[in-house]
Enzyme design. Structure first.
Site, mmCIF file in Angstrom:
data_model
loop_
_atom_site.group_PDB
_atom_site.id
_atom_site.type_symbol
_atom_site.label_atom_id
_atom_site.label_comp_id
_atom_site.label_asym_id
_atom_site.label_seq_id
_atom_site.Cartn_x
_atom_site.Cartn_y
_atom_site.Cartn_z
ATOM 1 N N ASP A 446 -45.903 -56.576 -33.639
ATOM 2 C CA ASP A 446 -44.910 -55.852 -32.842
ATOM 3 C C ASP A 446 -43.482 -56.234 -33.244
ATOM 4 O O ASP A 446 -43.270 -57.245 -33.942
ATOM 5 C CB ASP A 446 -45.147 -56.204 -31.357
ATOM 6 C CG ASP A 446 -44.856 -55.048 -30.414
ATOM 7 O OD1 ASP A 446 -44.104 -54.155 -30.810
ATOM 8 O OD2 ASP A 446 -45.369 -55.069 -29.272
ATOM 9 N N ASP A 510 -45.840 -46.019 -26.571
ATOM 10 C CA ASP A 510 -46.387 -46.629 -25.357
ATOM 11 C C ASP A 510 -46.679 -45.574 -24.299
ATOM 12 O O ASP A 510 -47.208 -45.894 -23.236
ATOM 13 C CB ASP A 510 -45.401 -47.651 -24.778
ATOM 14 C CG ASP A 510 -45.512 -48.992 -25.483
ATOM 15 O OD1 ASP A 510 -46.445 -49.165 -26.285
ATOM 16 O OD2 ASP A 510 -44.661 -49.860 -25.242
HETATM 17 C C1 DGJ Z 1 -44.699 -53.013 -26.986
HETATM 18 C C2 DGJ Z 1 -45.944 -52.320 -27.455
HETATM 19 O O1 DGJ Z 1 -45.659 -51.008 -27.802
HETATM 20 C C3 DGJ Z 1 -47.013 -52.387 -26.386
HETATM 21 O O2 DGJ Z 1 -48.146 -51.693 -26.799
HETATM 22 C C4 DGJ Z 1 -47.314 -53.830 -26.085
HETATM 23 O O3 DGJ Z 1 -47.896 -54.433 -27.198
HETATM 24 C C5 DGJ Z 1 -46.047 -54.534 -25.674
HETATM 25 N N1 DGJ Z 1 -45.016 -54.380 -26.651
HETATM 26 C C6 DGJ Z 1 -46.313 -55.999 -25.456
HETATM 27 O O4 DGJ Z 1 -45.188 -56.696 -25.180
#
Ligand code: DGJ
Length: 705
Positions: A446, A510
């Protein structure tokens, strides 16, 4: 007849002319052409206008401002305020069957430019790149180096790109080309949600499946600049490259600056044509396809939306049990597993398991998962650090902008300085240890913030930060070649051809709302192939939008991508659990066809959109009704890509229940229902659809009989 250089693909040609001074001049990028005997030099075909230069200046392969060229420049540099204007240059050309290498040495500027253009005859993608060498005796300051400059035909009309934000990626933007320049500039330090480095230019009457479309994307995960400028002969000039901050590139004598690769393609078959070209090209570059064959994309369960930071080993083991029973193949433990990480205010950088949540480390959970026959995946955010972390307390100087008064936080975090070898070495050590100690076969990598003060040792470091991240990923992949990596950045903030040449999938967004996602997927697929598109079934109501959708529609919307679940199945009713099991089994039955073939898309009108995956001989057709029907009768669905002379057998294959109501007279009421139809009818008249409820889906399998 002049001296022409040409490269040909299946449906496209590029033609350059060798001008008298030896520098190549752009004549054509677009539809396949033959250069007739009458095609003379550009200079003889264009009259000299009144009160103008006595000799017309052509659009060169790499136009440089000054000394006659007043159009956009592909390079901006100087040497303490001098040597910025091109002088007499020599040019060496090497022409291969599919590529052109051109070395231009400009003695007055003291530079050497190495351009490469290579047209893949299978994918029709032209890869352009430029390398600049400082051949002078003192520092060369560079503020702009394009990967290339491409001509667009006068009938180019509209440029389409994307805007967006966290939870709302791939928002289409369309601008009419005009005499005013078109510009997109990304200064967020990574690919970005709101300005990914790509665009498509549509000719008159171009659409989803027909008409001329030119498209290009940069293989780069950092700042970028692209522009389309009007040219005096009615064409447009398209350039793209890295956006450089002041002082970011100062080349010492002998040093070089390489542009990112720019992948450009043309198709006479509309947006679908360019999408298919890009998919084929990205598959060639992807580590997923290294063996030539795609390993079926395993069904995921990801813990994020079901658990957030509330990790607890017994509950997660139960989740693994349930997931395995549903047919899930990979369990991904998301954020919240490491020391002190109970919310998003702390601990990034401290990559060891939290002793309260995992008293015996992660091994018991990882072993439990693998014993159930699933792969174990782990979330990390290596480039980041919280001020509240042991790593920061030990190394406050390791952050980008450490020397600034107060570097800005975002999501409470700062960015580690990946230009530093010691920082990269530390991160490699931490990740290598996790991968060596645990049976981890997948990393979700990430990057949850934009770069602001990307400063290292006083100098702008955006570019070096991206190169540092690439180097770290490459080093880790070399040490653990079987581990797959997913690129994520607050959802879809790092989706580009650069990251995709070193990772195995991307996290699209997300936002798991199925209506929003269906539209995002349609846009995503215009540039990137479906097998890398992370797509999960989320909870209802959606955490991102608050809208509620049926389980079947949520599953159907995730179907084309790399499918997974992101919810707590304990919250589901028994009926929904059964449905999930059915949709997982269904995904498995079609994934190889969906992920390895060509993609076509269209709109039937009145809220119905469709995607087809496979070949014109055999394909899976996914039909979504997004909004309620407004017309008296359902629209027909035309399939412009099928073979007109063939006959197709179509079968409904989705695992939804039969449609209720007055449906007896139409096809596809229930799974298994079949219809025989001629290709020409499907192309010209269209498929009659049943009444579909809003937010529902119908999946058909079509085969030539
Ligand atoms: C952002 C990501 O897009 C989510 O899927 C998740 O992994 C969060 N970060 C976790 O902090």
């Amino acid at each position: 007849m002049s001296d022409f250089i040409r490269l040909d693909g299946r449906n496209t040609s590029i033609v350059l002319e060798l001008s008298e001074d030896g520098l190549p001049v752009w004549r054509h990028w677009g539809a396949k052409v033959s250069v007739g005997a009458g095609a003379g030099p550009w200079s003889t075909g264009v009259p000299v206008p009144t009160f103008s230069l006595d000799v017309n200046q052509p659009l060169r392969l790499f136009p440089l401002f000054g000394n006659g060229w007043m159009g956009p420049s592909a390079l901006q540099c100087h040497r303490g305020g001098t040597a910025w204007m091109p002088g007499r240059a020599s040019c060496e050309i090497e022409l291969g069957p599919h590529d052109l290498k051109c070395r231009v040495s400009d003695h007055s500027m003291g530079i050497v430019l190495d351009h490469s253009l290579s047209l893949d005859p299978e994918t029709d993608v032209l890869t352009l790149a430029t390398r600049l060498t400082n051949a002078g005796r003192d520092i060369l300051d560079v503020s702009w180096l394009a990967a290339g400059a491409l001509p667009l035909a006068p009938h180019a009309q509209t440029v389409e790109s994307f805007s967006g934000r966290h939870n709302s990626e791939f928002v289409p933007v369309a601008d009419k080309l005009s005499r005013s320049a078109w510009r997109r500039e990304n200064r967020r330090g990574l690919t970005s949600h709101d300005c990914p480095p790509l665009a498509s230019v549509l000719g008159a009457n171009a659409g989803p499946n027909e008409g001329q479309v030119w498209a290009a994307q940069l293989a780069w995960s950092g700042n970028h600049f692209q522009a389309i400028d009007w040219h005096d002969d009615g064409r447009w000039i398209w350039m793209a490259g890295e956006w450089l901050a002041p002082g970011e590139v100062r080349l010492q004598p002998g040093e070089t600056l390489s542009s990112p690769e720019w992948l450009a393609t043309f198709s006479p078959n509309g947006r679908d044509g360019v999408a298919q070209n890009f998919h084929a090209e990205l598959r060639k570059r992807s580590p997923l396809w290294r063996s030539g064959k795609l390993k079926p994309r395993p069904v995921h369960i990801n813990t994020w939306e079901g658990f957030y930071f509330r990790h607890n080993e017994p509950d997660l083991k139960l989740l693994a049990d349930t997931a395995a029973g549903l047919g899930v193949e990979r369990f991904v433990l998301d954020d919240g597993w490491f020391r002190g990480r109970d919310d998003d205010t702390s601990s990034l950088g401290d990559w060891t398991p939290d002793p309260d949540k995992y008293p015996n480390g992660l091994k018991p959970l990882a072993d439990h998962v693998t014993r159930l026959g699933m792969e174990f995946g782990l979330w990390v955010e290596p480039e980041m650090i919280n001020p509240d972390s042991d790593l920061f307390r030990a190394h406050p100087d390791w952050v980008l902008g450490a020397e600034q008064d107060r570097p800005l936080t975002a999501r409470n975090q700062l960015v580690l300085d990946l230009t530093r070898e010691d920082v990269r070495g530390h991160l490699f050590g931490a990740l290598d240890k996790l991968l060596s100690d645990l049976p981890i076969s997948y990393l979700k990598w990430d990057h949850n913030r934009d770069l602001t003060a990307a400063v290292s040792a006083g100098r702008a470091a955006y570019r070096r930060q991206v190169l540092g991240a690439y180097e770290l990923i490459d080093r880790l992949r070399a040490a653990h070649p079987d581990v797959e990596i997913e690129a994520c950045a607050g959802g879809g903030g790092r989706i580009d051809a650069g990251i995709l040449s070193r990772t195995h999938r991307v996290w699209t967004s997300d936002c798991l709302d199925a209506v929003s996602r269906t539209e995002m997927h349609r846009q995503f697929l215009r540039y990137f192939p479906p097998e890398v598109m992370g797509a999960h079934v989320g909870a209802s109501p959606s955490h991102a939008t608050g809208r509620s959708q049926s389980l079947s529609f949520r599953a159907a919307s995730a179907l084309p991508g790399h499918f997974g679940l992101e919810l707590d199945p304990r919250q589901l009713l028994e009926g929904d659990l059964r449905k999930i099991r059915d949709w997982i089994a269904f995904y498995k039955s079609i994934r190889q066809q969906v992920h390895a073939g060509r993609v076509w898309q269209g709109e039937a009108g009145d809220g119905v959109v469709w995607m087809a995956f496979g070949t014109p001989q055999a394909f899976v057709l996914v039909i979504y009704r997004i909004t309620p029907i407004q017309m008296r009768y359902p629209p027909v669905l035309r399939l412009p890509f099928v073979a007109p002379e063939a006959t197709y057998g179509l079968t409904r294959i989705d695992p939804s229940a039969p449609f209720s109501g007055n449906h007896d007279q139409v096809a596809f009421r229930a799974p298994g229902d079949k219809l025989l139809q001629s290709g020409s009818w499907l192309r010209e008249v269209g498929l009659a659809l049943p009444f579909l409820r809003a937010e529902s889906c119908l999946v058909l399998e079509a085969r030539q009989s």
